[in-house]
Design a protein around this motif. Structure first.
Motif, short mmCIF file in Angstrom:
data_model
loop_
_atom_site.label_atom_id
_atom_site.label_comp_id
_atom_site.label_asym_id
_atom_site.label_seq_id
_atom_site.Cartn_x
_atom_site.Cartn_y
_atom_site.Cartn_z
N CYS A 189 0.84 -1.20 0.00
CA CYS A 189 0.00 0.00 0.00
C CYS A 189 0.87 1.25 0.00
O CYS A 189 0.59 2.19 -0.76
N TYR A 190 1.89 1.26 0.83
CA TYR A 190 2.78 2.41 0.87
C TYR A 190 3.54 2.56 -0.45
O TYR A 190 3.75 3.67 -0.93
N HIS A 191 3.93 1.44 -1.03
CA HIS A 191 4.65 1.49 -2.31
C HIS A 191 3.76 2.08 -3.41
O HIS A 191 4.20 2.93 -4.19
N HIS A 192 2.51 1.64 -3.46
CA HIS A 192 1.58 2.17 -4.47
C HIS A 192 1.28 3.64 -4.23
O HIS A 192 1.20 4.42 -5.19
N LEU A 193 1.11 4.01 -2.98
CA LEU A 193 0.87 5.42 -2.67
C LEU A 193 2.06 6.28 -3.06
O LEU A 193 1.89 7.36 -3.64
N LEU A 220 -5.42 16.12 2.14
CA LEU A 220 -5.13 14.78 1.63
C LEU A 220 -3.64 14.45 1.74
O LEU A 220 -3.27 13.35 2.18
N THR A 221 -2.80 15.37 1.34
CA THR A 221 -1.36 15.11 1.45
C THR A 221 -0.91 15.12 2.91
O THR A 221 0.02 14.39 3.27
N ALA A 222 -1.57 15.90 3.75
CA ALA A 222 -1.22 15.90 5.18
C ALA A 222 -1.55 14.55 5.81
O ALA A 222 -0.79 14.05 6.65
N LEU A 223 -2.64 13.93 5.39
CA LEU A 223 -2.95 12.59 5.89
C LEU A 223 -1.92 11.57 5.40
O LEU A 223 -1.53 10.66 6.15
N CYS A 224 -1.47 11.73 4.18
CA CYS A 224 -0.40 10.85 3.67
C CYS A 224 0.89 11.07 4.47
O CYS A 224 1.59 10.10 4.79
N MET A 225 1.19 12.35 4.79
CA MET A 225 2.36 12.63 5.62
C MET A 225 2.24 11.95 6.97
O MET A 225 3.22 11.41 7.50
N PHE A 226 1.06 11.99 7.55
CA PHE A 226 0.82 11.35 8.84
C PHE A 226 1.11 9.85 8.74
O PHE A 226 1.79 9.28 9.61
N LEU A 227 0.59 9.21 7.69
CA LEU A 227 0.82 7.77 7.53
C LEU A 227 2.30 7.45 7.36
O LEU A 227 2.81 6.50 7.96
N TYR A 228 2.99 8.24 6.56
CA TYR A 228 4.42 8.00 6.36
C TYR A 228 5.22 8.24 7.63
O TYR A 228 6.14 7.48 7.95
N ALA A 229 4.90 9.30 8.38
CA ALA A 229 5.63 9.58 9.62
C ALA A 229 5.37 8.48 10.65
O ALA A 229 6.29 8.07 11.37
N LEU A 230 4.14 8.00 10.70
CA LEU A 230 3.82 6.90 11.60
C LEU A 230 4.58 5.64 11.20
O LEU A 230 5.13 4.92 12.05
N ARG A 231 4.65 5.37 9.90
CA ARG A 231 5.41 4.22 9.42
C ARG A 231 6.90 4.37 9.75
O ARG A 231 7.55 3.41 10.15
N ASN A 232 7.43 5.59 9.61
CA ASN A 232 8.84 5.82 9.95
C ASN A 232 9.10 5.56 11.43
O ASN A 232 10.12 4.99 11.80
N LEU A 233 8.18 6.00 12.27
CA LEU A 233 8.33 5.79 13.71
C LEU A 233 8.29 4.30 14.05
O LEU A 233 9.11 3.81 14.83
N VAL A 234 7.37 3.57 13.43
CA VAL A 234 7.27 2.12 13.68
C VAL A 234 8.51 1.41 13.15
O VAL A 234 9.05 0.51 13.81
N SER A 235 9.01 1.83 11.98
CA SER A 235 10.19 1.16 11.43
C SER A 235 11.45 1.47 12.26
O SER A 235 12.35 0.64 12.34
N MET A 236 11.49 2.65 12.90
CA MET A 236 12.60 2.94 13.82
C MET A 236 12.58 1.95 14.96
O MET A 236 13.63 1.46 15.41
N ARG A 237 11.40 1.64 15.46
CA ARG A 237 11.26 0.70 16.56
C ARG A 237 11.66 -0.70 16.13
O ARG A 237 12.33 -1.43 16.85
N GLN A 238 11.23 -1.09 14.92
CA GLN A 238 11.53 -2.43 14.44
C GLN A 238 13.02 -2.62 14.16
O GLN A 238 13.54 -3.71 14.31
N ARG A 239 13.69 -1.54 13.75
CA ARG A 239 15.13 -1.62 13.49
C ARG A 239 15.95 -1.40 14.76
O ARG A 239 17.16 -1.29 14.71
N ARG A 240 15.25 -1.28 15.87
CA ARG A 240 15.87 -1.06 17.18
C ARG A 240 16.64 0.26 17.23
O ARG A 240 17.66 0.36 17.88
N LEU A 241 16.10 1.25 16.53
CA LEU A 241 16.69 2.58 16.62
C LEU A 241 16.09 3.36 17.76
O LEU A 241 16.52 4.46 18.06
#
Length: 159
Positions: A5-9, A137-158
Motif C-alpha cells: 500500500c505504501y509502495h503504491h501510494l 489529503l497530502t497531510a494525511l499521507c504525511m501522517f501515515l508516512y511519519a507513523l510508518r517511519n516511527l514504527v520502522s525505527m522501533r523495528q530496526r531497534r533505533l
C-alpha cells in the motif's frame, strides 16, 4: 500488505509530482512563447501554474517525509551519544506526526469553508475546494508516512 500500500501510494504521489511539474513547466513556457512571439497573452496558464505549484509543493513535502529527506539541521546530532540521537529522532518523528495532523485539520477546515462559500476559480470555473483539498489529503499521507517511519525505527531497534 502494508508495504504494498505504501509502495503504491508513493508511486502515485511521485507520478503526480512529476506530471504536475512537467505541466507547470510546459504552461509557463507556452505562456512566454505566446506573449513574446505572438504578442497574445493567455489568461489561464498563470492560474494553472499557481494551482499546480500548490499541488506539487504539498506532494513533494509528503514524499520528503516518506523518504525521511526533509530539511534538518543535524550538526549537533552527530556529536551526541547514540542514546540522545535516538531520543531526538523520536521527537522529530513525533513533530512530523503533530505537524501533519494540524495541517490536515486546518486544511480540511479551509476546504470546507471554501466549499461552503461556493467559490470558483476564475479561468477554469472549477470549485476552489477541489484544489485546496490537496492540503488535507497530502497531510494525511504525511501522517501515515511519519507513523510508518516511527514504527520502522522501533523495528530496526533505533528507538
Amino acid at each position: 500488505m502494508k508495504g504494498n500500500c505504501y509502495h503504491h501510494l508513493t508511486r502515485v504521489l511521485s507520478w503526480a509530482a512529476y506530471t504536475g511539474l512537467s505541466l507547470m513547466t510546459l504552461f509557463a513556457f507556452g505562456q512566454v512563447i505566446a506573449r513574446y512571439a505572438f504578442n497574445a497573452a493567455m489568461s489561464w496558464p498563470e492560474e494553472a501554474c499557481c494551482y499546480l505549484f500548490l499541488c506539487v509543493s504539498y506532494v513533494g513535502m509528503t514524499l520528503c517525509v516518506e523518504n525521511n529527506s526533509h530539511l534538518r539541521i543535524d550538526i549537533l546530532l552527530k556529536y551526541l551519544p547514540e542514546k540522545f540521537q535516538r531520543v531526538l529522532n523520536i521527537i522529530a518523528e513525533l513533530g512530523d506526526i503533530l505537524f501533519s495532523l494540524i495541517l490536515a485539520f486546518l486544511g480540511a477546515y479551509m476546504a470546507w469553508d471554501i466549499w461552503d462559500m461556493h467559490q470558483m476559480t476564475v479561468s477554469f470555473y472549477l470549485p476552489v475546494w477541489m484544489v485546496i483539498s490537496v492540503i488535507p489529503l497530502t497531510a494525511l499521507c504525511m501522517f501515515l508516512y511519519a507513523l510508518r517511519n516511527l514504527v520502522s525505527m522501533r523495528q530496526r531497534r533505533l528507538v
